[in-house]
Design a protein around this motif. Structure first.
Motif, short mmCIF file in Angstrom:
data_model
loop_
_atom_site.label_atom_id
_atom_site.label_comp_id
_atom_site.label_asym_id
_atom_site.label_seq_id
_atom_site.Cartn_x
_atom_site.Cartn_y
_atom_site.Cartn_z
N ARG A 2 -104.70 -22.83 59.72
CA ARG A 2 -104.15 -22.37 61.01
C ARG A 2 -102.64 -22.12 60.90
NH1 ARG A 2 -106.64 -22.43 65.56
NH2 ARG A 2 -104.76 -23.05 66.68
N ALA A 3 -101.95 -22.95 60.14
CA ALA A 3 -100.51 -22.74 59.95
C ALA A 3 -100.26 -21.43 59.21
CB ALA A 3 -99.92 -23.91 59.18
N SER A 4 -101.12 -21.12 58.23
CA SER A 4 -100.99 -19.87 57.49
C SER A 4 -101.24 -18.67 58.41
CB SER A 4 -101.98 -19.85 56.32
OG SER A 4 -101.98 -18.61 55.65
N TRP A 5 -102.23 -18.78 59.30
CA TRP A 5 -102.48 -17.70 60.26
C TRP A 5 -101.24 -17.44 61.12
CZ3 TRP A 5 -107.96 -19.25 62.51
CH2 TRP A 5 -108.92 -19.03 61.52
N GLY A 45 -105.27 -19.01 50.54
CA GLY A 45 -104.25 -17.97 50.60
C GLY A 45 -104.44 -17.05 51.80
N PRO A 46 -103.40 -16.30 52.17
CA PRO A 46 -103.48 -15.42 53.35
C PRO A 46 -104.53 -14.32 53.22
CG PRO A 46 -101.45 -15.02 52.11
CD PRO A 46 -102.07 -16.26 51.54
N ASP A 47 -104.88 -13.94 51.98
CA ASP A 47 -105.89 -12.91 51.79
C ASP A 47 -107.28 -13.49 51.56
OD1 ASP A 47 -105.30 -14.06 49.36
OD2 ASP A 47 -105.44 -12.18 48.21
N HIS A 67 -98.39 -15.76 59.08
CA HIS A 67 -98.61 -14.37 58.68
C HIS A 67 -99.07 -13.50 59.86
CE1 HIS A 67 -98.87 -16.51 54.78
NE2 HIS A 67 -98.28 -15.41 54.33
N GLY A 68 -99.03 -14.06 61.07
CA GLY A 68 -99.39 -13.27 62.25
C GLY A 68 -100.82 -12.80 62.27
#
Length: 479
Positions: free
Chosen positions: A443-446, A270-272, A449-450
């Motif tokens: 990497r796609a999630s980074w 997840g992003p967090d 979500h910038g």
């Protein structure tokens, strides 16, 4: 036992890896009489020199990087060495190289360390010159691509000339003695395996910390970053060895079958659940060091630190977080695995004022190879003011436990296994692709979500957000 090779062909034979690791490893194996007397070693690279010039080059590397006590028979080892210049983009050069190698009826081992862009022409040249025969095997040094797509392109190119059983993908961490000892610890001791699951383990930490900055890897590292440089290969291989089910036997197929199951069970992060960082100027060991941008000579958003909270969606590890952390310019050089067990369900000593801590297993991989298990013990005394418990470490230091055997370079084992044809400590294609699939999703999630690297001062343990990543779960990084 697989058929050994009577010739070893080293690509990149004048590079840093050859000087620091490959030539010293081969000389040490020669000194210990672990390779056949008739094994010929042929080096190749762009640099123009003859056999005598390469032997002088190798002598200088051995005197610099191989301890004096391990240089026995260096003179006779140097006589094994031959050299042929090669421009991998010139297919005609491979014909000359094949003549230098000579007949390979008894087997050829190839160690290929090259830029990703040169994989396809190199494999094509090997195939056209007859060096990619069914009696050859090839070891592939990373980087094997920059994502799943480029990894598949490289693997497809290699597979066009070599069968999977001829391909040895190298992760030098798997050659380290303590990494191999992890399997012995788990599967040769009934003490651990019944407890090696979510019912008894609270969490696992894997740390790969470096004090160095870019050094000589400027061009490669800025295009890679910590996630692809360390997590995609070394750290995921360590995770797989910690988490794998018991294989049916200690052979290449059984061990790698279980590792790939682990890699395929990794949950999307997840992003967090990730933190990235980039070091700024600071101090390491009392010495001032520049920031990443200063070393690089330009601004960059490449991460030099990454921390991840990972989960495995399978029966054994459901609900157990795996905290991964790696970075450059950290306070100490350390690679370790920490297995944190759960607390006892009920402490009978609490009424006496005693506090117990959960057991912890620490497996040190570098710079020191050791295993430490913390146990609770009663502090001696008459206990008139209450009973006290204290953690007592049980230390197994490999250099003390096994005083006889010489501490070996990881590449010694891997080169010997390549020559002899044992794939157990090498990475299979489906493992590599499972690793890249997970990394690409991060990497796609980074990007979505910038996420950009947070600054941290060189000589610290990364951004403060990395501390928060664990502490919000009530966990502290092992430092």
């Amino acid at each position: 036992m697989n058929r050994g090779s009577d010739s070893l062909l080293l690509f990149g034979a004048t590079g840093d890896l050859a000087q620091r690791m490959l030539l010293p490893s081969l000389c040490a194996l020669h000194a210990d009489k672990l390779v056949a007397e008739d094994l010929r070693i042929i080096g190749t690279a762009r640099q123009d020199m003859d056999d005598a010039g390469y032997r002088n080059f190798a002598r200088a590397a051995l005197e610099k990087f191989l301890p004096a006590e391990r240089r026995g028979g260096m003179g006779t080892f140097l006589n094994r060495l031959h050299y042929q210049p090669l421009d991998a983009t010139d297919q005609a050069g491979f014909t000359t190289l094949a003549k230098k190698v000579g007949p390979i009826d008894e087997g050829l081992a190839i160690f290929l360390s090259t830029a990703p862009a040169l994989f396809e022409p190199t494999i094509a040249g090997l195939a056209a010159s007859g060096l990619a025969s069914d009696k050859a095997r090839i070891g592939l040094e990373k980087p094997l691509g920059t994502d799943l797509e480029t990894s598949r392109q490289i693997n497809d190119a290699v597979a066009s000339a070599f069968r999977e059983e001829q391909i040895f993908r190298i992760d030098h961490y798997l050659g380290k003695e303590t990494v191999q000892n992890l399997l012995a610890l788990r599967f040769a001791n009934i003490l651990f395996e019944p407890l090696w699951n979510a019912a008894h383990i609270d969490h696992v930490q894997i740390t790969v910390a470096e004090t160095v900055g870019l050094e000589s890897r400027v061009g490669y590292y800025d295009g890679s970053g910590a996630l692809r440089d360390m997590v995609q290969n070394h750290m995921l291989q360590l995770l797989a060895l910690v988490a794998m089910e018991p294989p049916s036997s200690f052979d290449a197929t059984a061990v790698r079958d279980e590792k790939v199951k682990v890699l395929r069970s990794l949950r999307l992060v997840g992003p967090d659940e990730t933190v990235t960082g980039q070091y700024r100027a600071g101090a390491i060991g009392g010495q001032a060091v520049p920031g990443y941008d200063e070393e690089l000579g330009k601004d960059s958003d490449t991460e030099t630190f990454v921390a991840i909270k990972a989960h495995l969606d399978n029966w054994r590890w459901k609900g157990v977080p795996f905290y991964l952390r790696t970075g450059k310019r950290l306070p100490t050089r350390r690679t370790e695995i920490v297995v944190q067990f759960r607390r006892v369900p009920h402490s009978i000593f609490a009424g006496k004022g005693a506090r117990s801590e959960p057991n912890r297993l620490v497996i040190g991989i570098q710079p020191e190879e050791n295993i430490t298990l913390s146990l609770m013990a009663k502090v001696p005394g008459l206990d008139r003011e209450g009973l006290r418990l204290r953690e007592v470490p049980l230390d197994i230091r490999m250099q003390d436990a096994f005083a006889g055997p010489t501490k070996r370079i990881a590449y010694e084992r891997l080169l010997l296994d390549l020559i002899e044809g044992d794939q157990t400590l090498f990475v299979r294609r489906d493992e590599v692709e499972a690793q890249w699939d997970w990394i690409d999703a991060i990497r796609a999630s980074w990007g979505e979500h910038g996420v950009t690297p947070k600054p941290y001062t060189a000589g610290t343990w990364g951004p403060s957000a990395a501390i928060a990543l664990t502490e919000r779960d009530g966990v502290h990084w092992h430092e």
